[in-house]
Design an enzyme around this catalytic site. Sequence first.
Site, mmCIF file in Angstrom:
data_model
loop_
_atom_site.group_PDB
_atom_site.id
_atom_site.type_symbol
_atom_site.label_atom_id
_atom_site.label_comp_id
_atom_site.label_asym_id
_atom_site.label_seq_id
_atom_site.Cartn_x
_atom_site.Cartn_y
_atom_site.Cartn_z
ATOM 1 N N ASP A 98 0.854 -1.188 0.000
ATOM 2 C CA ASP A 98 0.000 0.000 0.000
ATOM 3 C C ASP A 98 0.891 1.240 0.000
ATOM 4 O OD1 ASP A 98 -2.612 1.286 0.196
ATOM 5 O OD2 ASP A 98 -3.215 -0.521 1.275
ATOM 6 N N ASP A 205 -3.096 4.587 -2.508
ATOM 7 C CA ASP A 205 -4.234 5.071 -1.735
ATOM 8 C C ASP A 205 -4.633 6.477 -2.189
ATOM 9 O OD1 ASP A 205 -5.912 4.622 0.775
ATOM 10 O OD2 ASP A 205 -4.931 6.517 1.283
ATOM 11 N N GLU A 263 -6.294 3.868 -6.242
ATOM 12 C CA GLU A 263 -7.613 4.140 -5.658
ATOM 13 C C GLU A 263 -7.947 5.584 -5.978
ATOM 14 O OE1 GLU A 263 -9.813 3.859 -1.324
ATOM 15 O OE2 GLU A 263 -7.859 4.800 -1.464
ATOM 16 N N HIS A 337 -11.059 -3.645 2.504
ATOM 17 C CA HIS A 337 -10.998 -3.196 3.890
ATOM 18 C C HIS A 337 -11.867 -1.972 4.151
ATOM 19 C CE1 HIS A 337 -8.275 -0.574 1.765
ATOM 20 N NE2 HIS A 337 -8.259 0.245 2.794
ATOM 21 N N ASP A 338 -12.357 -1.323 3.093
ATOM 22 C CA ASP A 338 -13.212 -0.144 3.244
ATOM 23 C C ASP A 338 -14.684 -0.444 2.963
ATOM 24 O OD1 ASP A 338 -11.302 1.727 4.000
ATOM 25 O OD2 ASP A 338 -10.794 2.251 1.939
#
Length: 564
Positions: A98, A205, A263, A337-338
């Site tokens: 990440d 991210d 993302e 995870h979101d």
Amino acid sequence: MDQQWWKSAVVYQIYPRSFADADGDGVGDLRGIINHLDHVHALGADVVWLSPVYRSPMDDNGYDISDYNDVDPSFGTLADLDELIAGLHARGMKLVMDLVVNHTSDEHAWFTASRDKASDKRDWYIWRPARPGHEPGTPGAEPTNWSSFFGGPAWEFDEASGEYYLHLFSRKQPDLNWENPDVREAVYSMMRWWVERGVDGFRMDVINLISKTYPLTDGAVEPGQQLSFELAKVTDGPRLIEFLEEMNAAVGLREKALFTVGEMVEVDVERARAYTSEKHPRLNMVFTFEHMGLDMQPGFDKFVLKPLHLPDLKKNLASWQEGLAEEGWNSLYWDNHDQPRAVSRFGDDSPRHRVASAKTLATVLHLHRGTPYVYQGEELGMTNAGFTSIDQYRDIEALNYYQGALAAGASEQAVLAGMAFKTRDNGRTPMCWSDAPGAGFTTGTPWIEINANAAEINAASQVDDPSSVFAHYQRLIELRHTNEVVREGRFDLLLPEHERLWVFTRTWGDERLLVIANMSSFVVGVPMGDLPDLEHARLILTNLPGDADDVQTLEPWESRVYAL
């Protein structure tokens, strides 16, 4: 190396805090991941995407990074991470880290230095004086009227320097100033360091927030609101493409065939095509959020729900298939995870239909064109947590929302109902490995509650069961690895308005597949006259036992894949 190896790959996302705890402190760690690599390998995944394990105060569970070049002690050591990389490579798998570089922690050394107006790092973050005519630090003195993604003003007053810094997320996550070339080079240097250590790529991210539109000015305020959620001024800024291409050149992302996925908040098909086109060195693919907003009331926050209309979901994913068919590439996901658990959100998590609906959701997603992502526990059909009390939540977004919604007059019952369905904590409960105490995740007290149904839904009960959700994922991944039509074939949606059936074809040369899925908990008749001729079709995958020649009706959550 094949420069586009990622087109045939399947990615498995690990949220380290919740995957496996090897030392019994209740928090997942790198040693726990190393101990379970054979599970991911047996599934058939090619890539592990590791959510942040960097040093962090954990204000946002690791997405607030205080040192990009070290591992947080709660997860282990750099030596553990090196062993993880070696273990993946020995199994023919790759590691994607990440990359969180829109912001850092306010405890990062860069920000600590930046608080001094005389520091050469002052301009590494976005500092602004109070609004003219207002006393610094008082309500309304913020430089703009923007809200953060986590609620409350997007500006925090710093008494030491007498100015405000921008934080689009938590106040402990100050935004970096990407207009400063020294910031960019520091980021690229860090990325090169990880690549030299053996990392095979990056999940970036909120990467389309790094370029803002200047000057930073007030935004329009919705009726009844005090702050502006000003996405247009912080997403897809005028220098984003420049920054992505500069990053490529500085790190050698394309040259080294590294995996890159961005993302991107509010990204649409047109912009995604520009970011992922093979003509330009930018990104391999992006994460879209459009399909994740279809069960949310327009103009409201994500916890204000509306029923999902299946034709809307089908058409949305089809628009991305068509929009990126000739140029660009799709990422395919239900869970991460979101997000809440897909089987609870898009399927039916009742004991009667959970297994079938988890398999059908997987079939539909993995038969689209793009790179599929499997989030830990998704391959088991793990469900939402079913939390009923605010004391059970750990996510800063959920906790802030709860306080704000109750302060605005919402009923606690309604707030908790929305949170139970959509909160990020649903995807962050521990991975269920067995029916042992602690679900095989930990011998200690877990940092967040384990799902109440862990004794029924766990890896040990599925890995050797050919009828399990896990086994169905194995078959889907093998299908992608061995069939070019799955990887590259043209996508055509059929029956777009049907409210219970999801039907489409994939075509590559003379090869053609037909996917038929009943996305409901009812028996559904199939309009055969609207489908391709199945006289010579061969059933190559199904999720329920039954008569392969009878496709006149489909059982609840039944799905079939035919070779035509």
